[in-house]
Design a protein around this motif. Structure first.
Motif, PDB file in Angstrom:
ATOM      1  N   ALA A  17       0.820  -1.211   0.000  1.00  0.00           N
ATOM      2  CA  ALA A  17       0.000   0.000   0.000  1.00  0.00           C
ATOM      3  C   ALA A  17       0.852   1.259   0.000  1.00  0.00           C
ATOM      4  N   VAL A  21       3.461   5.083  -2.932  1.00  0.00           N
ATOM      5  CA  VAL A  21       3.326   6.481  -2.530  1.00  0.00           C
ATOM      6  C   VAL A  21       4.688   7.021  -2.097  1.00  0.00           C
ATOM      7  N   ASN A 205     -10.210  16.109  -4.343  1.00  0.00           N
ATOM      8  CA  ASN A 205      -9.769  15.079  -5.273  1.00  0.00           C
ATOM      9  C   ASN A 205     -10.455  15.128  -6.630  1.00  0.00           C
ATOM     10  N   ILE A 248      -1.451  15.322  -1.620  1.00  0.00           N
ATOM     11  CA  ILE A 248      -1.836  14.257  -0.706  1.00  0.00           C
ATOM     12  C   ILE A 248      -1.903  14.703   0.754  1.00  0.00           C
ATOM     13  N   ILE A 251      -5.099  15.602   2.689  1.00  0.00           N
ATOM     14  CA  ILE A 251      -5.984  14.448   2.741  1.00  0.00           C
ATOM     15  C   ILE A 251      -5.592  13.509   3.866  1.00  0.00           C
TER      16      ILE A 251
ATOM     17  N   PRO C 106      -3.907   4.517   0.191  1.00  0.00           N
ATOM     18  CA  PRO C 106      -4.146   4.494  -1.256  1.00  0.00           C
ATOM     19  C   PRO C 106      -5.499   5.050  -1.649  1.00  0.00           C
ATOM     20  N   MET C 107      -6.535   4.730  -0.898  1.00  0.00           N
ATOM     21  CA  MET C 107      -7.846   5.139  -1.382  1.00  0.00           C
ATOM     22  C   MET C 107      -8.169   6.589  -1.077  1.00  0.00           C
ATOM     23  N   MET C 108      -7.378   7.206  -0.237  1.00  0.00           N
ATOM     24  CA  MET C 108      -7.621   8.612   0.047  1.00  0.00           C
ATOM     25  C   MET C 108      -6.977   9.505  -1.003  1.00  0.00           C
ATOM     26  N   LEU C 109      -6.070   8.954  -1.788  1.00  0.00           N
ATOM     27  CA  LEU C 109      -5.392   9.770  -2.787  1.00  0.00           C
ATOM     28  C   LEU C 109      -6.359  10.264  -3.844  1.00  0.00           C
ATOM     29  N   PRO C 110      -6.128  11.473  -4.339  1.00  0.00           N
ATOM     30  CA  PRO C 110      -6.874  11.858  -5.533  1.00  0.00           C
ATOM     31  C   PRO C 110      -6.546  10.829  -6.611  1.00  0.00           C
ATOM     32  N   PRO C 111      -7.543  10.312  -7.298  1.00  0.00           N
ATOM     33  CA  PRO C 111      -7.262   9.305  -8.333  1.00  0.00           C
ATOM     34  C   PRO C 111      -6.200   9.776  -9.307  1.00  0.00           C
TER      35      PRO C 111
END
Lengths: 273, 348, 288
Positions: A17, A21, A205, A248, A251, C106-111
């Motif tokens: 995961a 990033v 987003n 990021i 967020i 991962p899912m919080m990232l802007p796509p």
């Protein structure tokens, strides 16, 4: 399954995961030479801030960032105000013809529309209203976008406040509005905050509507700005990564803060995390 | 202040939840609305409070018609079954809330809150939050919030039902003393007939939305207006036998009780358990019966009996013992019996 | 139980609801109606030409096919992986809160940013994937990922799985933790095996959460746009063109708004039907 194996699998999942990033963060901090180095250095490289500088100072990413922030905050506020009032009404009043339940479901269904379905006509509408390429058009659209979610979530939170409390407040001598402000709102405040954060994240987003409704630097949001750099022929990976990294951070901060309500928000209240 | 209900009806769609209720309550009275769940007692209370609309009829407080007066202006105080304490406020703030919305200044509020807290012995709790308190403590806070205002009347919706049995009995006594001290009109809703009997100056028994009887506890107990009231009040409840009176005796199957009444048909006789004596030796004019089961309560014994197809309950002395299925003989005090019409249920 | 209505304000609820409804009607319903009128215009004339064109448009049908393949493949992987992880973490591993928090990154990232991340990872020349593969001796000459017609679809599916498995995981985990202990204890006493317990106790009680997750993911997958736009732009060629992309291109590259509108309606109808089916299942379950 042994505990060691379990831990191992979990660690694998974590690495899977986070590694990509992390990779992006390293690209944003590596000099161009290091970008193409083989084998690609995960940890040993000398960091540089040149890409951040280029993105936010030399190029217009700073402006995109501010636009994103303004649009996200204002549209969230509007959605919260309108949505919370509607949610309160739907939670507390029984309307004829089962309207409160029907309205709730209808409001939810607007959330299920594929974005492209409304994007095309909205583009035409905004063009006719001469609102293309303005922050205003994005704010309006994002408010409408977030509204169903706010109504749905806040209604759930209002439902959890026992009616007894408002009735007690009324008998004690408070007005409807006073009871709402002094008794109900403090109790749904955490839910309100979580909903606000969700809306902020979604607005921050959002890509498609921003792409369709904006054309110049003046109104572009951060995601659009990032995409723009890619569809050019010369791809500046460092700049893009720097912009992505900055995109990021808010967020992550918010999501960590709102963990408690995360599952509830993501599943539209169906599963209480 | 006096309260009057005049032909009040409440309908939810087609269902009549309160049916033509008329009640006059004098100033300072402690009136209990008593009845099983669904009888309309809570709805009546809520109509008075302004939390439900009144379909037809009029309600008066101190002579003023309050049908159209908004809840917050009716100057009543209510103790909810769930206490409805504001979870995000301290106890002191909870109690002060009614004063705050009336825009009393802080010193005045603090003064009143402290005096009320002292009266109810919750002074040490003032800085805590509701979730830190026990059930009994919360109940007293709810009371404190009600009396801090000196309203026209107190409304109480089963305030003791969430407490354990021992606490309930204790709080019953406290409530009675408190109301006596304050002298304010109180309307109290409950399904527990023991509470009604011990607390009320007058009891209004309700069933299916209709008022059955409105009288002092003693009268309700000794002179029930109909079978419902007779059965509902008193524990263990009254015994009923269907039968008729002929030739100076009430007869039904194998039962024969000498009575001084005229002949009548379609009758039900009602006898309280304390008016049946259980004898282990046969006697003249005693009705034969069989022991179904006995319950030793410590200070007395309940004897469940079979008489033909009837099941009766009698109260006996603490040392009464009998085997299951053993034969016994019952002497019934006919003077104390009640008679009801079998069709209408009304007392005759 | 009767709903207790706080009285005397028969107009108040409407006043509170009206602004929200107005906004939604103006920005969700009206555009749809506008879209209908646009879709019925072929050039200067009115007619159903846009709709009839759909049947014979190879690109449209291919885009639909791509969308389905994408949705089914991604959904299956995400569901199995998410369920597996949820079952794994259900039993008191220490630090669970920390794992949960980090897995949701991962899912919080802007796509869009997720797409950037993976473009970097998948870059054939300096990306981490090929770089690491080369290090362990695999020849990556033909592994051009997003530029390869064969591998492009796989790549975009993989990205979606990477980004959204955490979502499935989180919701299913919450669902699992909401299941009370008693049924498990009863099953143990009754002598049920682990697999039997899973099939007859866990799965049925997890159904509501499963259905919600499947519903939400399906809706999202069918309308996917952002990450594919940035990863491959629908390419190479037409290899990863999904329906949303095709509609976008029709409207904003070819400026054929009528046709784009017609396609949007087909997409809308499709998602409607699917969501109705799911919701019916959900209602059925919650009643049972």
């Amino acid at each position: 399954m042994s505990r060691a194996l379990k831990y191992f699998l979990v660690v694998v999942a974590l690495v899977a995961a986070l590694a990509p990033v992390y990779w992006m963060f390293t690209i944003s901090l590596k000099s161009e030479v290091d970008h193409f180095a083989l084998p690609p250095p995960w940890f040993n490289f000398t960091p540089t801030l040149e890409h951040y500088f280029e993105a936010f100072v030399a190029r217009s990413f700073g402006q995109y960032l501010i636009t994103s922030a303004i649009v996200a905050v204002i549209s969230t506020l509007c959605a919260l105000v309108l949505g919370t009032l509607a949610a309160y009404a739907l939670a507390r009043f029984r309307l004829p013809y089962d309207l409160d339940r029907r309205l709730s479901l209808w409001i939810l269904s607007t959330r299920m529309f594929p974005a492209i379905v409304t994007a095309v006509p909205l583009f035409l509408m905004m063009r006719d209203l001469r609102l293309l390429d303005t922050k205003a058009s994005l704010i309006i659209v994002y408010t409408a976008f977030n509204l169903p979610f706010v109504v749905w979530m806040m209604r759930g939170f209002f439902d959890e406040v026992p009616r007894d409390l408002e009735e007690a407040a009324l008998v004690d001598g408070d007005s409807r509005l006073g009871a709402l402000v002094r008794v109900v709102l403090p109790l749904v405040a955490p839910g309100l905050a979580a909903t606000a954060v969700f809306c902020l994240i979604v607005s921050w987003n959002e890509f498609l509507f921003a792409l369709v409704l904006t054309q110049t630097d003046a109104s572009m949001t951060l995601p659009v700005g990032i995409a723009g750099r890619v569809t050019q022929y010369e791809i500046k990976w460092g700049v893009m990564s720097a912009a992505g990294a900055v995109a990021i951070v808010p967020i992550l901060v918010f999501a960590m803060a709102m963990q408690k309500y995360l599952v509830r928000g993501l599943s539209l209240g169906a599963v209480k995390g | 202040m006096g309260i009057k209900f005049q032909n009040v009806t409440k309908a939810f769609g087609d269902t009549l939840v309160v049916d033509d209720l008329s009640l006059e309550i004098a100033d300072g009275e402690f009136v209990v609305l008593l009845g099983p769940s669904g009888c309309g007692k809570t709805t009546t209370l809520r109509m008075l409070a302004g939390l439900e609309t009144i379909t037809t009829g009029d309600v008066y407080i101190g002579g003023e018609r309050i049908n159209d007066v908004q809840t917050q202006h009716r100057d009543l105080a209510m103790v909810f079954q769930s206490y409805a304490l504001y979870p995000h406020m301290t106890i002191a703030e909870n109690i002060a809330y009614p004063l705050r919305v009336r825009k009393l200044d802080k010193p005045e509020r603090t003064k009143r809150v402290t005096s009320v807290a002292r009266m109810l012995e919750i002074e040490s709790l003032l800085d805590r939050k509701p979730r830190q308190l026990s059930g009994g403590e919360r109940q007293r806070v709810a009371l404190a919030r009600a009396i801090v205002r000196e309203p026209r009347a107190y409304l109480m919706d089963e305030p003791l039902s969430n407490l354990d049995a021992r606490l309930r009995v204790q709080m019953r006594g406290e409530l009675k003393r408190l109301q006596h001290q304050l002298g304010t009109t109180t309307i109290y809703v409950t399904h527990d007939q023991a509470e009604a009997m011990t607390l009320a100056t007058r009891v209004a028994v309700m069933s299916r939305g209709r008022l059955q009887q409105f009288d002092t506890p003693l009268n309700i107990y000794n002179r029930p207006a109909n079978r419902f009231v007779a059965e509902f009040v008193g524990s263990p409840s009254m015994n009923f036998i269907d039968g008729k009176i002929e030739s100076g005796a009430f007869v039904s199957e194998s039962i024969r009780i000498p009575v001084t009444r005229e002949n009548a048909d379609q009758l039900t006789i009602g006898i309280r358990p304390e008016h049946i004596s259980v004898l282990t030796e046969p006697q003249n004019n005693a009705t034969p019966a069989t022991v179904y089961v006995t319950e030793l309560m410590g200070n007395e014994t309940f004897v469940f009996l079979s008489v033909g197809t009837n099941k009766l309950i009698a109260r006996a002395a603490a040392d009464f013992r009998a085997e299951l299925e053993s034969p016994v003989w019952l002497r019934i005090d006919a003077e104390k019996a009640h008679y009801f019409d079998r069709q209408t249920g009304l007392s005759i | 139980m009767r709903r207790k209505v706080l009285l005397r304000s028969s107009w108040l609820p409407y006043v509170l609801i009206a602004p929200a409804v107005a906004v939604l009607v103006a920005l969700s319903i009206y555009p749809l109606i506008y879209s209908i009128t646009v879709s019925l215009q072929v050039g200067e004339a009115w007619g159903l030409g846009n709709f009839t064109r759909l049947a014979s448009d190879g690109f449209f049908l291919t885009a639909m096919a791509h969308t389905f393949v994408y949705a089914v493949a991604a959904l299956t992987c995400e569901f199995l992986l998410g369920l597996g992880l949820a079952l794994l973490l259900n039993n008191q591993i220490r630090g669970r809160g920390f794992f949960r928090a980090t897995l949701l990154v991962p899912m919080m990232l802007p796509p869009v940013v997720a797409a950037v991340v993976w473009r970097l990872m998948l870059n054939p020349n300096f990306g981490a994937i090929n770089g690491t593969l080369k290090q362990i001796g695999i020849d990556t000459e033909s592994l051009t990922w997003t530029a390869s017609p064969g591998l492009a679809m796989l790549s975009v599916i993989a990205v979606d799985v990477w980004q959204w498995t955490p979502f499935v995981f989180l919701v299913l985990l919450a669902g699992l933790q909401a299941i009370p202990q008693e049924p498990y204890e009863a099953a143990l006493i009754d002598g049920s095996s682990r697999w039997q317990t899973f099939r007859h106790v866990t799965l049925p009680l997890l159904k509501p959460a499963i259905l919600i997750v499947l519903l939400l993911r399906t809706m999202d997958l069918l309308r996917v746009f952002d990450q594919i736009f940035l990863l491959t732009e629908g390419g190479p060629g037409f290899a990863t063109e999904t329906i949303s992309l095709y509609i976008y291109r029709t409207a904003f590259r070819f400026f054929d708004f009528g046709y784009a509108a017609a396609m949007s309606f087909v997409l809308l109808a499709l998602t409607n039907v699917i969501s109705v089916v799911y919701i019916r299942f959900l209602k059925h379950e919650s009643r049972a």
